[in-house]
Design an enzyme around this catalytic site. Structure first.
Site, mmCIF file in Angstrom:
data_model
loop_
_atom_site.group_PDB
_atom_site.id
_atom_site.type_symbol
_atom_site.label_atom_id
_atom_site.label_comp_id
_atom_site.label_asym_id
_atom_site.label_seq_id
_atom_site.Cartn_x
_atom_site.Cartn_y
_atom_site.Cartn_z
ATOM 1 N N CYS A 55 0.824 -1.214 0.000
ATOM 2 C CA CYS A 55 0.000 0.000 0.000
ATOM 3 C C CYS A 55 0.854 1.258 0.000
ATOM 4 O O CYS A 55 1.872 1.340 0.709
ATOM 5 C CB CYS A 55 -0.905 -0.014 1.229
ATOM 6 S SG CYS A 55 -2.061 1.371 1.289
ATOM 7 N N CYS A 80 -10.131 -12.256 20.963
ATOM 8 C CA CYS A 80 -9.313 -11.481 20.037
ATOM 9 C C CYS A 80 -8.195 -10.759 20.772
ATOM 10 O O CYS A 80 -7.476 -9.943 20.173
ATOM 11 C CB CYS A 80 -10.179 -10.474 19.266
ATOM 12 S SG CYS A 80 -11.026 -9.283 20.327
#
Length: 509
Positions: free
Chosen positions: A113, A464
């Site tokens: 990116c 998570c």
């Protein structure tokens, strides 16, 4: 010039870090904060040669300073040798940023990116994927041992994601009228034509938004929709949000999609301007007829959270639908659903396997969300009871179960620590198996205490955040042994990792 194409001023190595040389001359700018190396001899030291040996929390790398203290480093990869400018000094450690790659790690790769190093969304794009998996697994083990003080069985190899880019099914972008300026814009000294932005927050800066040209986390038409909304807003003079003054029209943009190609769009407006709002929404429907569900809301609060807002479905269905093993799950704007749909399927299969169901068990699914796990295991259980704080999600769970022809699930809405009580258990029955998938903060201590009171045969704990998971497991280690640990990579190119732990009652040893 993109950061990934810069070269170090002091050598021939390609620069893949976060502070290219052209930024260093810009520290005097008063319009935005630039982290640049300080001259040696000032308050914060500069280290010329640090060997990077591992990873640490929040995606940082770690090495040792000449005085033996740990250095937490942004922009480095284990195996690098780097120069580091310290920006924070503590009694036991330093925190710093890479200024030069002296010797790159063999696991350092070219980021994809153009925004890498500025945007905080993908902090590990410069690291080979196999190395990412290894360090994520190491983090899980270290947290369970160091924080949880747990005796662990052999850890199962982390489950890699089938897609390392374009895997997210949900992205949230913010509007700003005071965007983060790129280095070249500051260096030129020329007036900036527009300070408007639609993108992601600069890490650690609540009021600075990076205007995204591209994002590799969510599949098309995500980029196309975001760029089209920004272009339309600019060309029609729509006011981008001013976070500090709390004014402007456009506040945030949420995009959700499914594996089958359904698309949900939600725009938060700060001002209630019907003409401007409908113009933008009608433009989206004309440009992107594939939009399945188009929502808007007026939000004049001090934050962007959705749960206490009225959401208006402007077009299409008030939900999109994800499918898994013949089950259909309606996803509403307020619903929690795992953000990596394909990897969620792998995770749910593992949870079902570890639950060890025979068809005779009553299962409690804590923090059930849309009831996805509850319904996924229902065919192997006598009964599943799901509990979730978000009332809209529970309503969707009930609808989903009915649509899926599942009759052995019951869902209840309420704050977990207030609903999951002895009275509730006496009314609805005690569980043989508990599946829990709490938010990042982990389970409330009252919920842990209740689990220790009722002592179900097995607990499957999905998390998570393995640090808060380890904290909770430590509270239960006298009553339960860790029987299995399965890390799952839900978030490639980031330091985040999901983890599943199976607990079995010690009384059966």
């Amino acid at each position: 010039m993109p950061l990934r194409n810069q070269k170090c001023a002091a050598g021939n190595n390609r620069y893949f870090g976060q502070v290219p040389q052209e930024i260093l001359a810009m520290a005097a700018s008063r319009k935005q904060r630039i982290f640049a190396p300080m001259a040696r001899g000032r308050k914060h030291p500069f280290f010329e040669k640090i060997e990077v040996t591992g990873t640490a929390a929040k995606g940082k790398a770690v090495g040792r300073a000449p005085d033996g203290r740990v250095v937490f480093i942004s922009g480095a990869v284990p195996g690098d040798t780097v120069s580091v400018q310290v920006f924070k000094k503590r009694k036991g450690h330093y925190e710093g940023r890479v200024t030069e790659i002296l010797n790159p790690s063999p696991e350092r790769i070219q980021p994809r990116c153009v925004h890498f190093g500025t945007c905080g969304g993908c902090k590990w794009q410069h690291m080979d994927y196999a190395a990412q998996l290894r360090f994520k697994q190491d983090e899980v083990v270290q947290n369970l041992v160091r924080i949880g003080k747990l005796d662990l069985p052999d850890i199962a190899p982390i489950l890699p994601a089938p897609e390392t880019y374009y895997y997210r099914n949900k992205m949230e972008f913010s509007f700003s009228d005071n965007r983060w300026l790129e280095p070249g814009e500051i260096a030129s000294g020329e007036p900036v034509a527009s300070r408007n932005a639609l993108g992601l927050h600069i890490p650690g800066m609540w009021d600075k938004i990076l205007d995204l040209q591209e994002c590799h986390l969510q599949a098309d038409p995500s980029n196309a929709i975001r760029l089209a909304v920004r272009e339309y807003a600019e060309s029609h003079g729509l006011a981008f949000f001013d976070t500090r003054k709390q004014e402007g029209l456009l506040r945030s943009l949420m995009l959700r999609n499914t594996a089958s190609g359904q698309v949900m769009v939600l725009i938060q407006f700060y001002q209630d301007d019907a003409s401007a709002r409908e113009g933008l929404l009608d433009f989206l429907l004309d440009r992107f007829p594939q939009i399945t569900s188009l929502f808007y809301t007026i939000n004049r609060k001090g934050n962007d959270t959705l749960y206490d807002l009225d959401l208006i479905c402007y077009h299409g269905t008030p939900y999109i639908t994800e499918e898994m093993e013949g089950l259909a799950f309606r996803i509403t704007p307020k619903s929690f659903y795992q953000t990596n749909s394909r990897q969620a399927y792998a995770l749910y299969k593992k949870v079902r396997e570890l639950a060890g169901l025979t068809g005779k068990e009553r299962v409690y699914d804590l923090y059930t969300g849309l009831g996805t796990i509850a319904q996924f295991v229902a065919r192997q259980a006598r009964e599943v009871i799901g509990i979730e704080a978000v009332a809209d999600a529970i309503e969707a769970a009930r609808v989903n179960a009915a649509e899926n022809g599942i009759s052995n699930t019951r869902f209840f809405a309420g704050d977990m620590k207030e609903l999951f009580t002895s009275e509730f258990l006496e009314t609805h029955g005690r569980p043989d198996v508990v599946i829990t998938d709490p938010p990042r903060d982990g389970m409330h201590k009252y919920v842990v205490a209740q689990l220790l009171e009722i002592l179900p045969e097995r607990i499957v704990y999905v998390s998570c955040n393995s640090a808060t998971q380890a904290r909770d497991l430590a509270l239960m280690r006298d009553a339960y042994r860790v029987a299995h640990v399965q890390p799952v990579d839900m978030f490639p190119q980031t330091h985040h990792v999901e983890n599943i732990v199976l607990l079995e009652r010690r009384s059966h040893e």
